[in-house]
Write a protein that holds these residues in place. Structure first.
Motif, short mmCIF file in Angstrom:
data_model
loop_
_atom_site.label_atom_id
_atom_site.label_comp_id
_atom_site.label_asym_id
_atom_site.label_seq_id
_atom_site.Cartn_x
_atom_site.Cartn_y
_atom_site.Cartn_z
N ASN A 28 29.03 -31.61 -16.63
CA ASN A 28 27.88 -31.77 -15.58
C ASN A 28 26.66 -31.15 -16.15
N MET A 29 26.86 -30.09 -17.30
CA MET A 29 25.62 -29.74 -18.05
C MET A 29 25.05 -30.62 -18.84
N ILE A 35 29.43 -23.63 -25.15
CA ILE A 35 30.59 -23.70 -24.38
C ILE A 35 31.83 -24.33 -24.82
N ARG A 69 37.62 -35.49 -12.11
CA ARG A 69 36.59 -35.58 -12.79
C ARG A 69 35.55 -36.45 -12.30
N ARG A 120 38.80 -27.09 -16.82
CA ARG A 120 37.40 -26.39 -16.08
C ARG A 120 36.27 -26.44 -16.99
N LYS A 121 36.53 -26.09 -18.29
CA LYS A 121 35.39 -26.06 -19.13
C LYS A 121 34.88 -27.57 -19.43
N ILE A 136 34.81 -30.08 -17.07
CA ILE A 136 33.89 -30.23 -15.91
C ILE A 136 32.49 -29.77 -16.11
N ILE A 137 32.52 -28.39 -16.35
CA ILE A 137 31.42 -27.61 -16.57
C ILE A 137 30.35 -28.40 -17.57
N VAL A 138 31.02 -28.54 -18.74
CA VAL A 138 30.28 -29.15 -19.94
C VAL A 138 29.62 -30.63 -19.65
N ALA A 198 25.57 -25.89 -23.26
CA ALA A 198 26.74 -26.51 -23.07
C ALA A 198 27.44 -26.72 -24.40
N LEU A 222 41.90 -26.66 -11.31
CA LEU A 222 40.70 -25.99 -12.03
C LEU A 222 40.90 -24.71 -12.61
N ASN A 259 31.81 -34.85 -11.15
CA ASN A 259 30.64 -35.15 -11.99
C ASN A 259 29.56 -35.69 -10.83
#
Length: 316
Positions: free
Chosen positions: A149-150, A310, A270, A142-143, A145-147, A307, A135, A274
């Motif tokens: 989840n958002m 991003i 992932r 990394r982005k 995973i963040i996106v 999201a 990550l 998640n």
């Protein structure tokens, strides 16, 4: 499950229920490995543009099959001469036949040769320690995973749209079936739209459209609440769109950004990270109880649109 239902459900229902926990757990574990293997094979076989189109086609036919399966289940349970436990056993056995056919299809796939990595003596816990390194070193991953989840915030609200309708419109149970039918129709028809977009645009753009639509839907729920329960059905039609869009966009996008020699690791990480899909419905119920539906709908829209921002700034 079909055998245990037929053989033990009448005389030993507790054994049947306990066995279900075991079989579903085993199925879930198997599906986890199978999902990673499936995505890895798709990554090897097809270029980026073809992957997204394949996922769109797959989702289209699976949606039709799910709809047909629902009709079949309804028909089986409607047969007066097919009583418990035979009716449940027949349904489960049909599922078994479907999985056998799917397995034969996978056996017939000719997987291309790939480089075999040298075996290492590192333990599973050593591998877990490497996850933060993946990550940290890969900004795009990394982005992602963040996106993702958002984006799960849109899934968080799915069970609450019907609850909101029941409280706001004071509707009877017949509307629930109507709303779910609109959702199924939206799921099926949306695959045609997603398939068209897959020919014209990248998987990242499909994900972005899906996220933006997921951000609009909660606001639309507020607006449509002023027009009665029938117009409110449009909301569930659009929900069908985002449910299909998630399945069509996210995994092909991950295959685009994952290095070929680390594809399985990326897919596994992932799946493990998640986690918001599981936790957010609980969080949603707490926020709704504290602040109400309108506040929660607006909050989810803000998260979803954030999201999208991003994702747009990611230059991959």
């Amino acid at each position: 499950m079909a055998f245990f239902t037929y053989r033990f459900s009448v005389n030993n229902p507790n054994l049947t229920i306990i066995s279900f926990y075991f079989w579903v757990f085993l199925f879930s574990i198997s599906a986890g490995f199978a999902g990673i293997s499936y995505a890895d094979i798709i990554g090897k076989l097809l270029p980026s543009k073809d992957r997204t189109q394949l996922y769109a086609s797959k989702q289209f036919f699976s949606s039709i099959a799910a709809f047909g399966g629902g009709l079949l289940v309804s028909k089986i349970f409607g047969l007066k001469n097919l009583l418990f436990p035979l009716n449940y056993s027949v349904n489960l056995f049909i599922g078994f036949i479907g999985l056998v056919i799917a397995s034969i299809g996978f056996i017939l796939i000719k997987e291309p040769d790939s480089e075999i990595k040298e075996s290492t003596s590192s333990s599973f816990f050593s591998y877990l320690k490497e996850v933060p390194i993946y990550l940290k070193n890969d900004l795009h991953f990394r982005k992602f995973i963040i996106v993702e989840n958002m984006a799960s915030f849109s899934i968080m609200l799915l069970p609450f749209y019907i609850i909101f309708a029941k409280e706001h419109f004071n509707i009877d149970k017949s509307f629930i079936g109507k709303y779910l039918m609109f959702q199924i129709i939206g799921t099926i028809l949306s695959n045609i739209v997603w398939g068209y977009l897959a020919k014209k645009h990248s998987s990242k753009q499909i994900v972005n459209v899906c996220i933006r639509l997921g951000g609009i839907i909660p606001l639309l729920a507020i607006i449509l609440s002023f027009f009665g329960p029938n117009v409110y059905s449009l909301l569930f039609f659009l929900i069908g769109f985002i449910l299909s869009g998630r399945r069509i966009g996210f995994e092909p996008y991950l295959l685009d950004i994952a290095p070929s020699n680390r594809r399985t690791e990326y897919l596994g990480i992932r799946g493990s990270l998640n986690i918001f899909v599981v936790l957010l419905p609980i969080f949603g119920s707490i926020v709704i109880n504290l602040f109400g539906f309108y506040f929660t709908f607006i909050l989810v829209s803000i998260v979803m649109l954030s999201a999208s921002v991003i994702l747009k700034k990611d230059t991959h």
